[in-house]
Design a protein around this motif. Structure first.
Motif, PDB file in Angstrom:
ATOM      1  N   LYS A   1      -7.501 -19.606  46.907  1.00  0.00           N
ATOM      2  CA  LYS A   1      -8.512 -18.557  46.993  1.00  0.00           C
ATOM      3  C   LYS A   1      -8.257 -17.764  48.264  1.00  0.00           C
ATOM      4  O   LYS A   1      -8.229 -18.326  49.366  1.00  0.00           O
ATOM      5  N   LEU A   2      -8.047 -16.468  48.115  1.00  0.00           N
ATOM      6  CA  LEU A   2      -7.841 -15.572  49.247  1.00  0.00           C
ATOM      7  C   LEU A   2      -9.105 -14.759  49.467  1.00  0.00           C
ATOM      8  O   LEU A   2      -9.534 -14.020  48.583  1.00  0.00           O
ATOM      9  N   THR A   3      -9.675 -14.885  50.656  1.00  0.00           N
ATOM     10  CA  THR A   3     -10.918 -14.183  50.984  1.00  0.00           C
ATOM     11  C   THR A   3     -10.682 -13.030  51.950  1.00  0.00           C
ATOM     12  O   THR A   3     -11.642 -12.380  52.358  1.00  0.00           O
ATOM     13  N   ALA A   4      -9.427 -12.794  52.330  1.00  0.00           N
ATOM     14  CA  ALA A   4      -9.105 -11.769  53.322  1.00  0.00           C
ATOM     15  C   ALA A   4      -8.293 -10.643  52.704  1.00  0.00           C
ATOM     16  O   ALA A   4      -7.451 -10.877  51.847  1.00  0.00           O
TER      17      ALA A   4
ATOM     18  N   GLU B   1      -2.166 -11.362  58.348  1.00  0.00           N
ATOM     19  CA  GLU B   1      -1.423 -12.624  58.364  1.00  0.00           C
ATOM     20  C   GLU B   1      -2.029 -13.644  57.414  1.00  0.00           C
ATOM     21  O   GLU B   1      -1.305 -14.360  56.708  1.00  0.00           O
ATOM     22  N   ARG B   2      -3.334 -13.720  57.367  1.00  0.00           N
ATOM     23  CA  ARG B   2      -3.983 -14.667  56.452  1.00  0.00           C
ATOM     24  C   ARG B   2      -3.724 -14.267  55.009  1.00  0.00           C
ATOM     25  O   ARG B   2      -3.410 -15.107  54.165  1.00  0.00           O
ATOM     26  N   ALA B   3      -3.831 -12.989  54.713  1.00  0.00           N
ATOM     27  CA  ALA B   3      -3.593 -12.514  53.355  1.00  0.00           C
ATOM     28  C   ALA B   3      -2.152 -12.802  52.937  1.00  0.00           C
ATOM     29  O   ALA B   3      -1.896 -13.319  51.840  1.00  0.00           O
ATOM     30  N   ASN B   4      -1.204 -12.484  53.810  1.00  0.00           N
ATOM     31  CA  ASN B   4       0.198 -12.707  53.473  1.00  0.00           C
ATOM     32  C   ASN B   4       0.501 -14.185  53.289  1.00  0.00           C
ATOM     33  O   ASN B   4       1.288 -14.554  52.424  1.00  0.00           O
ATOM     34  N   GLN B   5      -0.129 -15.043  54.071  1.00  0.00           N
ATOM     35  CA  GLN B   5       0.112 -16.483  53.950  1.00  0.00           C
ATOM     36  C   GLN B   5      -0.287 -16.984  52.563  1.00  0.00           C
ATOM     37  O   GLN B   5       0.432 -17.769  51.947  1.00  0.00           O
ATOM     38  N   ALA B   6      -1.427 -16.546  52.070  1.00  0.00           N
ATOM     39  CA  ALA B   6      -1.872 -16.979  50.740  1.00  0.00           C
ATOM     40  C   ALA B   6      -0.878 -16.553  49.662  1.00  0.00           C
ATOM     41  O   ALA B   6      -0.524 -17.345  48.779  1.00  0.00           O
TER      42      ALA B   6
ATOM     43  N   ALA C   1       7.643 -20.348  42.381  1.00  0.00           N
ATOM     44  CA  ALA C   1       9.105 -20.462  42.363  1.00  0.00           C
ATOM     45  C   ALA C   1       9.560 -21.923  42.288  1.00  0.00           C
ATOM     46  O   ALA C   1      10.615 -22.216  41.721  1.00  0.00           O
ATOM     47  N   ALA C   2       8.731 -22.823  42.823  1.00  0.00           N
ATOM     48  CA  ALA C   2       9.056 -24.250  42.790  1.00  0.00           C
ATOM     49  C   ALA C   2       8.668 -24.901  41.462  1.00  0.00           C
ATOM     50  O   ALA C   2       8.893 -26.091  41.265  1.00  0.00           O
ATOM     51  N   GLY C   3       8.067 -24.126  40.575  1.00  0.00           N
ATOM     52  CA  GLY C   3       7.712 -24.632  39.261  1.00  0.00           C
ATOM     53  C   GLY C   3       6.304 -25.165  39.133  1.00  0.00           C
ATOM     54  O   GLY C   3       5.951 -25.747  38.105  1.00  0.00           O
ATOM     55  N   ALA C   4       5.492 -24.947  40.151  1.00  0.00           N
ATOM     56  CA  ALA C   4       4.112 -25.423  40.104  1.00  0.00           C
ATOM     57  C   ALA C   4       3.248 -24.505  39.249  1.00  0.00           C
ATOM     58  O   ALA C   4       3.540 -23.323  39.078  1.00  0.00           O
ATOM     59  N   SER C   5       2.173 -25.060  38.739  1.00  0.00           N
ATOM     60  CA  SER C   5       1.147 -24.272  38.065  1.00  0.00           C
ATOM     61  C   SER C   5       0.254 -23.693  39.164  1.00  0.00           C
ATOM     62  O   SER C   5      -0.302 -24.436  39.969  1.00  0.00           O
ATOM     63  N   VAL C   6       0.146 -22.362  39.217  1.00  0.00           N
ATOM     64  CA  VAL C   6      -0.554 -21.699  40.313  1.00  0.00           C
ATOM     65  C   VAL C   6      -1.607 -20.745  39.783  1.00  0.00           C
ATOM     66  O   VAL C   6      -1.360 -19.968  38.858  1.00  0.00           O
ATOM     67  N   SER C   7      -2.779 -20.807  40.399  1.00  0.00           N
ATOM     68  CA  SER C   7      -3.861 -19.874  40.117  1.00  0.00           C
ATOM     69  C   SER C   7      -4.288 -19.266  41.444  1.00  0.00           C
ATOM     70  O   SER C   7      -4.761 -19.975  42.335  1.00  0.00           O
ATOM     71  N   LEU C   8      -4.081 -17.960  41.609  1.00  0.00           N
ATOM     72  CA  LEU C   8      -4.449 -17.255  42.834  1.00  0.00           C
ATOM     73  C   LEU C   8      -5.694 -16.425  42.575  1.00  0.00           C
ATOM     74  O   LEU C   8      -5.702 -15.543  41.716  1.00  0.00           O
ATOM     75  N   TRP C   9      -6.747 -16.730  43.328  1.00  0.00           N
ATOM     76  CA  TRP C   9      -8.025 -16.024  43.224  1.00  0.00           C
ATOM     77  C   TRP C   9      -8.156 -15.040  44.374  1.00  0.00           C
ATOM     78  O   TRP C   9      -7.974 -15.411  45.538  1.00  0.00           O
ATOM     79  N   LEU C  10      -8.492 -13.790  44.056  1.00  0.00           N
ATOM     80  CA  LEU C  10      -8.731 -12.757  45.056  1.00  0.00           C
ATOM     81  C   LEU C  10     -10.227 -12.495  45.127  1.00  0.00           C
ATOM     82  O   LEU C  10     -10.851 -12.163  44.110  1.00  0.00           O
ATOM     83  N   THR C  11     -10.788 -12.651  46.330  1.00  0.00           N
ATOM     84  CA  THR C  11     -12.215 -12.417  46.525  1.00  0.00           C
ATOM     85  C   THR C  11     -12.417 -11.470  47.697  1.00  0.00           C
ATOM     86  O   THR C  11     -11.513 -11.278  48.512  1.00  0.00           O
TER      87      THR C  11
END
Length: 120
Positions: free
Chosen positions: A8-11, A17-22, A31-41
């Protein structure tokens, strides 16, 4: 059995820097093959608007547009329902593949077995 990474990205661009890190963690996990869900708030929902990621700059960081493309290609991008409405955005204003969902969907994702949640 693999774990799902829910981020969850809140910035927004105001906290570059915080936004880019998320985005970096999300794209790397995809890229590593993980299941990823990115939430933008909050202000982060602007990154789901075409052209916003391309306008973002942070020295020595991977281009946000590239990271976002990686997430969209292999993960799920979600914009917060209330946050989108507060900014007078609709699904038509967002990048293809972006869903709009709220707290019930986020809660379901983070409480699922084998889920790991991170908030930036």
């Amino acid at each position: 059995m693999s774990r799902t990474l829910v981020i969850k990205l809140t910035a927004g661009a105001d906290e570059a820097e915080r936004a880019n890190q998320a985005f970096t963690v999300a794209a790397t996990a995809v890229a590593a093959g993980a299941s990823v869900s990115l939430w933008l708030t909050g202000e982060a929902v602007w990154f789901a608007v075409p052209g916003r990621a391309e306008a973002f700059e942070l020295p020595y960081a991977a281009p946000l547009a590239d990271l976002l493309a990686g997430v969209l290609a292999g993960g799920q991008l979600t914009a917060c329902t209330q946050c989108v409405k507060r900014r007078d955005l609709t699904e038509a204003d967002l990048l293809p593949g972006t869903r709009i969902a709220g707290a019930p969907a986020f809660t379901e994702e983070i409480l699922a077995d084998n889920a790991q949640a991170i908030v930036y």
